[in-house]
Design a protein around this motif. Structure first.
Motif, mmCIF file in Angstrom:
data_model
loop_
_atom_site.group_PDB
_atom_site.id
_atom_site.type_symbol
_atom_site.label_atom_id
_atom_site.label_comp_id
_atom_site.label_asym_id
_atom_site.label_seq_id
_atom_site.Cartn_x
_atom_site.Cartn_y
_atom_site.Cartn_z
ATOM 1 N N ARG A 3 0.853 -1.184 0.000
ATOM 2 C CA ARG A 3 0.000 0.000 0.000
ATOM 3 C C ARG A 3 0.890 1.235 0.000
ATOM 4 O O ARG A 3 2.082 1.165 0.317
ATOM 5 C CB ARG A 3 -0.947 0.027 1.200
ATOM 6 C CG ARG A 3 -0.277 -0.102 2.590
ATOM 7 C CD ARG A 3 0.132 1.246 3.136
ATOM 8 N NE ARG A 3 0.668 1.185 4.476
ATOM 9 C CZ ARG A 3 1.899 1.563 4.784
ATOM 10 N NH1 ARG A 3 2.729 1.970 3.860
ATOM 11 N NH2 ARG A 3 2.315 1.539 6.032
ATOM 12 N N THR A 4 0.352 2.381 -0.396
ATOM 13 C CA THR A 4 1.063 3.652 -0.295
ATOM 14 C C THR A 4 0.209 4.606 0.513
ATOM 15 O O THR A 4 -1.024 4.516 0.521
ATOM 16 C CB THR A 4 1.368 4.282 -1.680
ATOM 17 O OG1 THR A 4 0.125 4.495 -2.363
ATOM 18 C CG2 THR A 4 2.273 3.393 -2.514
ATOM 19 N N CYS A 5 0.882 5.512 1.196
ATOM 20 C CA CYS A 5 0.187 6.519 2.001
ATOM 21 C C CYS A 5 0.364 7.874 1.347
ATOM 22 O O CYS A 5 1.452 8.204 0.856
ATOM 23 C CB CYS A 5 0.772 6.562 3.410
ATOM 24 S SG CYS A 5 0.663 4.996 4.299
ATOM 25 N N GLY A 6 -0.684 8.665 1.349
ATOM 26 C CA GLY A 6 -0.612 10.008 0.797
ATOM 27 C C GLY A 6 0.174 10.942 1.694
ATOM 28 O O GLY A 6 0.530 10.600 2.832
ATOM 29 N N ALA A 7 0.434 12.123 1.185
ATOM 30 C CA ALA A 7 1.162 13.143 1.946
ATOM 31 C C ALA A 7 0.265 13.741 3.024
ATOM 32 O O ALA A 7 -0.964 13.731 2.901
ATOM 33 C CB ALA A 7 1.647 14.239 0.997
ATOM 34 N N CYS A 8 0.908 14.254 4.065
ATOM 35 C CA CYS A 8 0.156 14.952 5.107
ATOM 36 C C CYS A 8 -0.467 16.212 4.513
ATOM 37 O O CYS A 8 0.110 16.841 3.625
ATOM 38 C CB CYS A 8 1.090 15.333 6.256
ATOM 39 S SG CYS A 8 1.730 13.921 7.175
ATOM 40 N N PRO A 9 -1.638 16.608 5.000
ATOM 41 C CA PRO A 9 -2.282 17.810 4.474
ATOM 42 C C PRO A 9 -1.537 19.085 4.880
ATOM 43 O O PRO A 9 -0.683 19.063 5.767
ATOM 44 C CB PRO A 9 -3.679 17.766 5.099
ATOM 45 C CG PRO A 9 -3.557 16.891 6.297
ATOM 46 C CD PRO A 9 -2.435 15.937 6.020
ATOM 47 N N SER A 36 3.153 18.277 9.393
ATOM 48 C CA SER A 36 4.426 17.721 8.946
ATOM 49 C C SER A 36 4.407 16.217 9.175
ATOM 50 O O SER A 36 3.596 15.708 9.946
ATOM 51 C CB SER A 36 5.593 18.366 9.709
ATOM 52 O OG SER A 36 5.527 18.016 11.084
ATOM 53 N N GLY A 37 5.293 15.519 8.512
ATOM 54 C CA GLY A 37 5.378 14.071 8.633
ATOM 55 C C GLY A 37 5.315 13.424 7.273
ATOM 56 O O GLY A 37 5.134 14.083 6.252
ATOM 57 N N THR A 38 5.461 12.112 7.262
ATOM 58 C CA THR A 38 5.489 11.389 5.995
ATOM 59 C C THR A 38 4.107 10.939 5.549
ATOM 60 O O THR A 38 3.909 10.621 4.390
ATOM 61 C CB THR A 38 6.370 10.135 6.121
ATOM 62 O OG1 THR A 38 5.771 9.254 7.087
ATOM 63 C CG2 THR A 38 7.783 10.487 6.537
ATOM 64 N N GLY A 39 3.174 10.866 6.482
ATOM 65 C CA GLY A 39 1.857 10.328 6.156
ATOM 66 C C GLY A 39 1.817 8.829 6.322
ATOM 67 O O GLY A 39 0.763 8.234 6.490
ATOM 68 N N ALA A 40 3.000 8.192 6.266
ATOM 69 C CA ALA A 40 3.070 6.743 6.412
ATOM 70 C C ALA A 40 2.808 6.306 7.848
ATOM 71 O O ALA A 40 2.294 5.228 8.080
ATOM 72 C CB ALA A 40 4.427 6.233 5.950
ATOM 73 N N THR A 41 3.149 7.146 8.805
ATOM 74 C CA THR A 41 2.921 6.782 10.208
ATOM 75 C C THR A 41 2.118 7.837 10.939
ATOM 76 O O THR A 41 1.207 7.524 11.687
ATOM 77 C CB THR A 41 4.245 6.537 10.945
ATOM 78 O OG1 THR A 41 5.079 7.687 10.800
ATOM 79 C CG2 THR A 41 4.957 5.313 10.391
ATOM 80 N N SER A 42 2.481 9.097 10.744
ATOM 81 C CA SER A 42 1.744 10.149 11.443
ATOM 82 C C SER A 42 1.909 11.487 10.743
ATOM 83 O O SER A 42 2.834 11.693 9.965
ATOM 84 C CB SER A 42 2.237 10.280 12.893
ATOM 85 O OG SER A 42 3.555 10.782 12.917
ATOM 86 N N CYS A 43 0.979 12.359 11.046
ATOM 87 C CA CYS A 43 1.041 13.754 10.610
ATOM 88 C C CYS A 43 0.892 14.592 11.875
ATOM 89 O O CYS A 43 -0.020 14.362 12.667
ATOM 90 C CB CYS A 43 -0.099 14.078 9.643
ATOM 91 S SG CYS A 43 -0.020 13.181 8.077
ATOM 92 N N VAL A 44 1.805 15.529 12.061
ATOM 93 C CA VAL A 44 1.826 16.338 13.272
ATOM 94 C C VAL A 44 1.502 17.779 12.900
ATOM 95 O O VAL A 44 2.075 18.327 11.955
ATOM 96 C CB VAL A 44 3.217 16.251 13.954
ATOM 97 C CG1 VAL A 44 3.275 17.123 15.194
ATOM 98 C CG2 VAL A 44 3.551 14.806 14.282
#
Length: 102
Positions: free
Chosen positions: A30-36, A40-48
């Motif tokens: 699977r792929t994860c999109g960018a954080c909005p 900040s963050g990769t979107g793969a684990t978290s967005c801060v």
């Protein structure tokens, strides 16, 4: 013959991606999109959440209060004696000019 069936990882806990991003199922992964914007963050684990107020008062006028809220900022009102939005600027009210309203 044996065949393989792809598992859609996105169906369980958004595939491990941040809840703020889009999980896209791919063959075997699977792929994860960018954080909005505002995060900040990769979107793969978290967005801060980014504290935009920490840099240049978040774009708010220096005479106003900047409040960081998830993904953006809220600029306070201009102080007494000033007019404007707090975002576009605060201008001192000219009290030396007399206006007569008839």
């Amino acid at each position: 013959t044996t065949s393989c069936t792809d598992t859609n990882e996105c169906l369980t806990s958004n595939g491990g991606c941040s809840v703020l991003t889009t999980c896209t199922n791919t063959a075997g992964s699977r792929t994860c999109g960018a954080c909005p914007t505002g995060y900040s963050g990769t979107g793969a684990t978290s967005c801060v959440d980014i504290n935009e107020c920490a840099t240049s008062n978040g774009g708010c006028h220096v005479l106003t209060t900047c409040t960081s809220v998830p993904g953006t900022v809220i600029c306070g009102s201009c102080p007494d004696g000033y007019f404007g939005s707090g975002i576009d600027g605060c201008t001192l009210i000219d009290t030396t000019t007399t206006v007569v309203i008839l």
